[in-house]
Design a protein around this motif. Structure first.
Motif, PDB file in Angstrom:
ATOM      1  N   LYS A  62      -4.788  -3.528  -4.430  1.00  0.00           N
ATOM      2  CA  LYS A  62      -3.365  -3.219  -4.438  1.00  0.00           C
ATOM      3  C   LYS A  62      -3.131  -1.933  -3.658  1.00  0.00           C
ATOM      4  O   LYS A  62      -3.708  -0.902  -3.965  1.00  0.00           O
ATOM      5  N   HIS A  63      -2.298  -2.018  -2.650  1.00  0.00           N
ATOM      6  CA  HIS A  63      -1.972  -0.856  -1.825  1.00  0.00           C
ATOM      7  C   HIS A  63      -0.589  -0.326  -2.187  1.00  0.00           C
ATOM      8  O   HIS A  63       0.333  -1.098  -2.386  1.00  0.00           O
ATOM      9  N   TYR A  64      -0.479   0.981  -2.277  1.00  0.00           N
ATOM     10  CA  TYR A  64       0.821   1.618  -2.451  1.00  0.00           C
ATOM     11  C   TYR A  64       1.256   2.084  -1.076  1.00  0.00           C
ATOM     12  O   TYR A  64       0.526   2.795  -0.399  1.00  0.00           O
ATOM     13  N   ARG A  65       2.405   1.670  -0.683  1.00  0.00           N
ATOM     14  CA  ARG A  65       2.919   2.093   0.619  1.00  0.00           C
ATOM     15  C   ARG A  65       3.976   3.163   0.398  1.00  0.00           C
ATOM     16  O   ARG A  65       4.976   2.932  -0.243  1.00  0.00           O
ATOM     17  N   ASP A  94      10.559  -2.848  -0.513  1.00  0.00           N
ATOM     18  CA  ASP A  94       9.411  -1.947  -0.513  1.00  0.00           C
ATOM     19  C   ASP A  94       9.914  -0.503  -0.589  1.00  0.00           C
ATOM     20  O   ASP A  94       9.755   0.280   0.328  1.00  0.00           O
ATOM     21  N   ASP A 111      -0.225   4.542   3.491  1.00  0.00           N
ATOM     22  CA  ASP A 111      -0.922   3.492   2.758  1.00  0.00           C
ATOM     23  C   ASP A 111      -2.003   4.121   1.889  1.00  0.00           C
ATOM     24  O   ASP A 111      -2.843   4.861   2.368  1.00  0.00           O
ATOM     25  N   SER A 118       1.879 -10.365  -6.200  1.00  0.00           N
ATOM     26  CA  SER A 118       2.736  -9.736  -5.200  1.00  0.00           C
ATOM     27  C   SER A 118       4.208  -9.719  -5.620  1.00  0.00           C
ATOM     28  O   SER A 118       5.003  -8.964  -5.082  1.00  0.00           O
ATOM     29  N   ILE A 144       8.574  -6.936  -5.437  1.00  0.00           N
ATOM     30  CA  ILE A 144       8.305  -6.022  -4.326  1.00  0.00           C
ATOM     31  C   ILE A 144       7.673  -6.706  -3.120  1.00  0.00           C
ATOM     32  O   ILE A 144       7.626  -6.120  -2.051  1.00  0.00           O
ATOM     33  N   GLU A 193       4.710  -7.152  -2.241  1.00  0.00           N
ATOM     34  CA  GLU A 193       3.699  -6.300  -1.617  1.00  0.00           C
ATOM     35  C   GLU A 193       2.554  -7.130  -1.045  1.00  0.00           C
ATOM     36  O   GLU A 193       2.243  -8.204  -1.539  1.00  0.00           O
ATOM     37  N   TRP A 194       1.946  -6.617   0.007  1.00  0.00           N
ATOM     38  CA  TRP A 194       0.740  -7.229   0.555  1.00  0.00           C
ATOM     39  C   TRP A 194      -0.419  -6.829  -0.326  1.00  0.00           C
ATOM     40  O   TRP A 194      -0.588  -5.667  -0.652  1.00  0.00           O
TER      41      TRP A 194
END
Length: 135
Positions: A8-11, A19, A83, A107, A117, A119-120
């Motif tokens: 899990k990435h936080y952008r 996002d 990232d 996601s 969200i 998210e990728w």
């Protein structure tokens, strides 16, 4: 069964639908997001597909071997970066297709205003055998 890592990435900067950086979420939105993640893991525990998962603090350091004795340590990663790895989950599923299905569902965790969200998530299979060289 095959194990997969969901990373899990936080952008920190917008890069997708809804996002909005987490520092702009309300405490209730953060609580709802964490509850979604916990509920997701609990459901996978019941099916035997959950192995482990953890959220990561936004601070840390980089360390590397330098051959000289004590390894050098530098600051980072920084929460202000675009990232940042926010956490991970390990699943053990019957197929790659099931891993994709679960990653897509994860996601959809709620974010700002309770909206998914989108998210990728990085999906990585565990290496089960060392690579072989054929000549």
């Amino acid at each position: 069964m095959a194990k997969y890592l969901l990373l899990k990435h936080y952008r920190g900067a917008p890069s997708g639908v809804n996002d909005v950086p987490m520092d702009q979420w309300t405490p209730q939105e953060i609580t709802a997001h964490i509850a979604y993640m916990n509920d997701f893991a609990a459901r996978l525990e019941q099916t035997g597909e959950f192995v482990d998962g953890q959220a990561l603090a936004p601070d840390g350091v980089f360390v590397r071997y330098d051959g000289e004795g004590r390894p050098p340590v530098t600051d980072g990663p920084f929460a202000e970066t675009k990232d940042l790895i926010a956490g991970w989950m390990v699943i053990d599923v019957d197929s790659y297709e099931r891993a994709i299905e679960l990653a897509g569902e994860l996601s959809a965790a709620p974010g700002k205003d309770g909206k998914p969200i989108h998210e990728w998530l990085e999906l990585r299979p565990f290496l089960t055998e060392p690579p072989t060289i054929t000549e």
